[in-house]
Design a protein around this motif. Structure first.
Motif, mmCIF file in Angstrom:
data_model
loop_
_atom_site.group_PDB
_atom_site.id
_atom_site.type_symbol
_atom_site.label_atom_id
_atom_site.label_comp_id
_atom_site.label_asym_id
_atom_site.label_seq_id
_atom_site.Cartn_x
_atom_site.Cartn_y
_atom_site.Cartn_z
ATOM 1 N N ASP A 353 0.851 -1.175 0.000
ATOM 2 C CA ASP A 353 0.000 0.000 0.000
ATOM 3 C C ASP A 353 0.900 1.241 0.000
ATOM 4 N N PRO A 354 0.807 2.095 -1.023
ATOM 5 C CA PRO A 354 1.718 3.244 -1.116
ATOM 6 C C PRO A 354 1.513 4.280 -0.014
ATOM 7 N N ARG A 355 0.434 4.150 0.753
ATOM 8 C CA ARG A 355 0.190 5.100 1.841
ATOM 9 C C ARG A 355 0.955 4.739 3.104
ATOM 10 N N GLU A 356 1.575 3.574 3.129
ATOM 11 C CA GLU A 356 2.393 3.206 4.289
ATOM 12 C C GLU A 356 3.621 4.119 4.378
ATOM 13 N N PRO A 357 3.941 4.633 5.565
ATOM 14 C CA PRO A 357 5.131 5.505 5.703
ATOM 15 C C PRO A 357 6.413 4.747 5.375
ATOM 16 N N GLY A 358 7.119 5.228 4.376
ATOM 17 C CA GLY A 358 8.312 4.522 3.927
ATOM 18 C C GLY A 358 9.375 4.384 4.999
ATOM 19 N N TRP A 359 9.547 5.421 5.831
ATOM 20 C CA TRP A 359 10.585 5.358 6.861
ATOM 21 C C TRP A 359 10.302 4.259 7.866
ATOM 22 N N LYS A 360 9.013 4.005 8.145
ATOM 23 C CA LYS A 360 8.668 2.917 9.061
ATOM 24 C C LYS A 360 8.970 1.560 8.432
ATOM 25 N N VAL A 361 8.624 1.413 7.178
ATOM 26 C CA VAL A 361 8.870 0.148 6.481
ATOM 27 C C VAL A 361 10.370 -0.134 6.435
ATOM 28 N N ALA A 362 11.159 0.895 6.130
ATOM 29 C CA ALA A 362 12.616 0.731 6.046
ATOM 30 C C ALA A 362 13.201 0.233 7.366
ATOM 31 N N GLN A 363 12.701 0.751 8.483
ATOM 32 C CA GLN A 363 13.259 0.367 9.780
ATOM 33 C C GLN A 363 12.858 -1.042 10.189
ATOM 34 N N GLU A 364 11.749 -1.537 9.655
ATOM 35 C CA GLU A 364 11.308 -2.891 9.989
ATOM 36 C C GLU A 364 11.853 -3.945 9.037
ATOM 37 N N ALA A 365 12.394 -3.514 7.914
ATOM 38 C CA ALA A 365 12.892 -4.450 6.902
ATOM 39 C C ALA A 365 14.204 -5.096 7.355
ATOM 40 N N ASP A 366 14.484 -6.267 6.809
ATOM 41 C CA ASP A 366 15.788 -6.908 7.038
ATOM 42 C C ASP A 366 16.871 -6.176 6.261
ATOM 43 N N ALA A 367 16.467 -5.548 5.173
ATOM 44 C CA ALA A 367 17.389 -4.730 4.380
ATOM 45 C C ALA A 367 16.563 -3.874 3.437
ATOM 46 N N VAL A 368 17.177 -2.800 2.963
ATOM 47 C CA VAL A 368 16.565 -1.926 1.967
ATOM 48 C C VAL A 368 17.421 -1.994 0.713
ATOM 49 N N ALA A 369 16.771 -2.083 -0.443
ATOM 50 C CA ALA A 369 17.485 -2.076 -1.725
ATOM 51 C C ALA A 369 16.934 -0.945 -2.575
ATOM 52 N N ASN A 370 17.816 -0.236 -3.257
ATOM 53 C CA ASN A 370 17.388 0.905 -4.052
ATOM 54 C C ASN A 370 18.568 1.375 -4.895
ATOM 55 N N ILE A 371 18.306 2.302 -5.797
ATOM 56 C CA ILE A 371 19.378 2.840 -6.627
ATOM 57 C C ILE A 371 19.971 4.091 -5.992
ATOM 58 N N SER A 372 19.167 5.130 -5.886
ATOM 59 C CA SER A 372 19.693 6.384 -5.316
ATOM 60 C C SER A 372 18.622 7.154 -4.554
ATOM 61 N N GLY A 373 17.614 6.447 -4.059
ATOM 62 C CA GLY A 373 16.508 7.097 -3.383
ATOM 63 C C GLY A 373 16.770 7.404 -1.919
ATOM 64 N N THR A 374 15.831 8.152 -1.333
ATOM 65 C CA THR A 374 15.932 8.563 0.061
ATOM 66 C C THR A 374 15.940 7.384 1.015
ATOM 67 N N ALA A 375 15.220 6.322 0.666
ATOM 68 C CA ALA A 375 15.105 5.168 1.569
ATOM 69 C C ALA A 375 16.463 4.573 1.917
ATOM 70 N N ASN A 376 17.404 4.590 0.979
ATOM 71 C CA ASN A 376 18.744 4.067 1.253
ATOM 72 C C ASN A 376 19.400 4.847 2.394
ATOM 73 N N LEU A 377 19.297 6.175 2.322
ATOM 74 C CA LEU A 377 19.894 7.005 3.370
ATOM 75 C C LEU A 377 19.185 6.782 4.698
ATOM 76 N N GLU A 378 17.860 6.755 4.688
ATOM 77 C CA GLU A 378 17.106 6.558 5.921
ATOM 78 C C GLU A 378 17.465 5.229 6.571
ATOM 79 N N ALA A 379 17.624 4.186 5.762
ATOM 80 C CA ALA A 379 18.013 2.887 6.294
ATOM 81 C C ALA A 379 19.435 2.929 6.837
ATOM 82 N N ALA A 380 20.344 3.545 6.096
ATOM 83 C CA ALA A 380 21.738 3.637 6.537
ATOM 84 C C ALA A 380 21.836 4.353 7.873
#
Length: 472
Positions: A353-380
């Motif tokens: 669901d695209p309405r889920e807050p991405g920063w929350k999903v990133a913190q609960e994930a085992d890992a984040v994969a991306n090219i150059s998006g904000t989620a990579n930085l937030e996860a790092a």
């Protein structure tokens, strides 16, 4: 300096002028832009205003000698060690073909009709324009410019700086090239011994503000508002008799807004996976990036293939891991027709669901994969392992950030993560140190954002100028 965020630019110029006496030149795209800034010439804030409309004049120019255009472009490619195709990626008129996941973005006359010969000619003219400007005006610093200027400046050893959001809270820094690289961050990071864990409790400030507009309006009201704005823009351009070769066709704009509305309704109906559904499940989080977008094609010209990347990760995932993909709200209506159907056919991929807050999903994930998006930085920052496919990210030196440089590494990195080879305590510590380094080297711009262009104070401007001079 190009007139990007004009009010803030002028405030910075005032500090630079008062403290250092810089001779300042503003480059604008139209004669109307000259009128907007001319009063600042009278008060001696700006020394010169130059109209830079090379692309408008040349992208659809006729009666060109194809061989002469090609020979000229080849010499420039050799001189600047940059293919013209890479420069194409920085402009919507020439770069839409590289937005493989954004083919339904609106077209302009130049995007639709400009030929290869016309495109080569326009960029050659742009290069020669800046060569002449450097020669005649002895330019010693470029501020807030784009690819062509960066390429020419680099060849001449002239500093290039871009005031850019770090995508952490509302901190800004002076990027040192068109890839938005910030080389000083790694050295400063190494000087930090300890730091408190990062409390990532919301998206970065600019994203929060931008998405508020989308969330505050119903899909129907947003559709009506967008169509009204498109009509207003169309009438305004015609009334002012502006060059419209780079303006989107009215029909393309309206068609895009209708597609946006239909896609939004469909995605919300069909992409129902929530974060609570993922409890006790292993998953990699892959948030899609908007296309076309500077943060993808311009910041990662070597690698910008999102659908292919998802397929690669899906192919190499361990059997008990899911790849969770979340769409970017700004991409509704732009994707190729079968984009989501292709994702649905990948058995270990689920659409969130695209309405889920991405920063929350990133913190609960085992890992984040991306090219150059904000989620990579937030996860790092939060100490979550990252598989990064972009080569210019400012956090790639962290041990828990794994940068893919050859395809076989996708499988290697997945095994590395899920076999427990990343020290998670160290990752959290390293992420906290990165946050401290960003805060110490950047400027907290408070409530400033692209919708509130005057939401800054003189102290912030002074600190931004201090940071600029320090970076030189």
């Amino acid at each position: 300096m190009q007139a990007e965020v004009s009010r803030l630019n002028l405030a910075m110029l005032r500090h630079l002028k008062q403290r250092y006496g810089y001779y300042t030149i503003i480059y604008v795209g139209t004669a109307e832009g000259v009128k907007s800034y001319s009063k600042h010439v009278d008060d001696h804030l700006i020394d010169e205003i130059v109209v830079y409309d090379v692309f408008g004049k040349n992208l659809l120019k006729t009666n060109l000698n194809q061989q002469a255009v090609q020979d000229r472009a080849k010499k420039q490619e050799q001189k600047y060690d940059t293919p013209f195709g890479v420069m194409y990626m920085h402009r919507r008129e020439t770069g839409l073909g590289y937005s493989l996941g954004g083919v339904n973005h609106p077209l302009s006359p130049a995007a639709k009709h400009a030929t290869q010969t016309q495109s080569l000619h326009a960029f050659s003219e742009a290069i020669d324009f800046w060569e002449q400007e450097i020669k005649e005006k002895n330019i010693s610093l470029f501020i807030n410019h784009l690819k062509v200027e960066a390429v020419v400046a680099r060849k001449h050893g002239i500093p290039f700086r871009y005031f850019y959001a770090t995508r952490y809270k509302n901190f800004y820094f002076w990027a040192e090239n068109e890839f938005i690289e910030f080389p000083r961050i790694e050295d400063h990071y190494k000087t930090i011994k300890t730091s408190e864990d990062v409390n990532m409790n919301q998206q970065y400030y600019q994203d929060v503000i931008s998405k508020t507009r989308y969330k505050s309006l119903s899909p129907e009201i947003l559709l009506i508002k967008n169509i009204f704005n498109a009509l207003h823009r169309f009438i305004y351009v015609k009334y002012k008799k502006y060059d419209d070769s780079s303006q989107y066709y009215l029909s393309e704009r309206i068609n895009y807004y209708v597609n946006y509305y239909c896609t939004q309704k469909k995605i919300i109906k069909n992409h129902t996976l929530t974060l609570s559904d993922l409890k006790n499940r292993k998953f990699i989080y892959f948030p899609l990036q908007t296309e076309p977008e500077y943060s993808l094609q311009a910041m990662s010209p070597e690698y910008f293939y999102q659908l292919e990347t998802i397929a690669k990760i899906s192919r190499d995932l361990p059997a008990d891991v899911t790849l969770v993909v979340k769409e970017a709200v700004y991409s509704y209506g732009r994707r190729p027709r079968d984009f989501y159907r292709t994702l649905d056919l990948l058995k270990n991929v689920e659409l969130m669901d695209p309405r889920e807050p991405g920063w929350k999903v990133a913190q609960e994930a085992d890992a984040v994969a991306n090219i150059s998006g904000t989620a990579n930085l937030e996860a790092a920052l939060a100490g979550v392992p990252v598989i990064s496919f972009g080569l210019h990210n400012n956090y790639d030196f962290l041990d828990h950030v794994l940068t893919v440089k050859r395809e076989s590494q996708v499988r290697e990195f997945l095994v590395h993560i899920f076999d427990g080879h990343i020290d998670m305590d160290k990752a959290r510590t390293d992420g906290a140190k990165l946050a401290s380094a960003l805060e110490q080297l950047s400027i907290d711009m408070g409530k400033f954002d692209t919708l509130n262009l005057e939401s800054y104070n003189d102290d912030q401007v002074g600190k931004a100028v201090d940071a600029l001079i320090d970076s030189l």
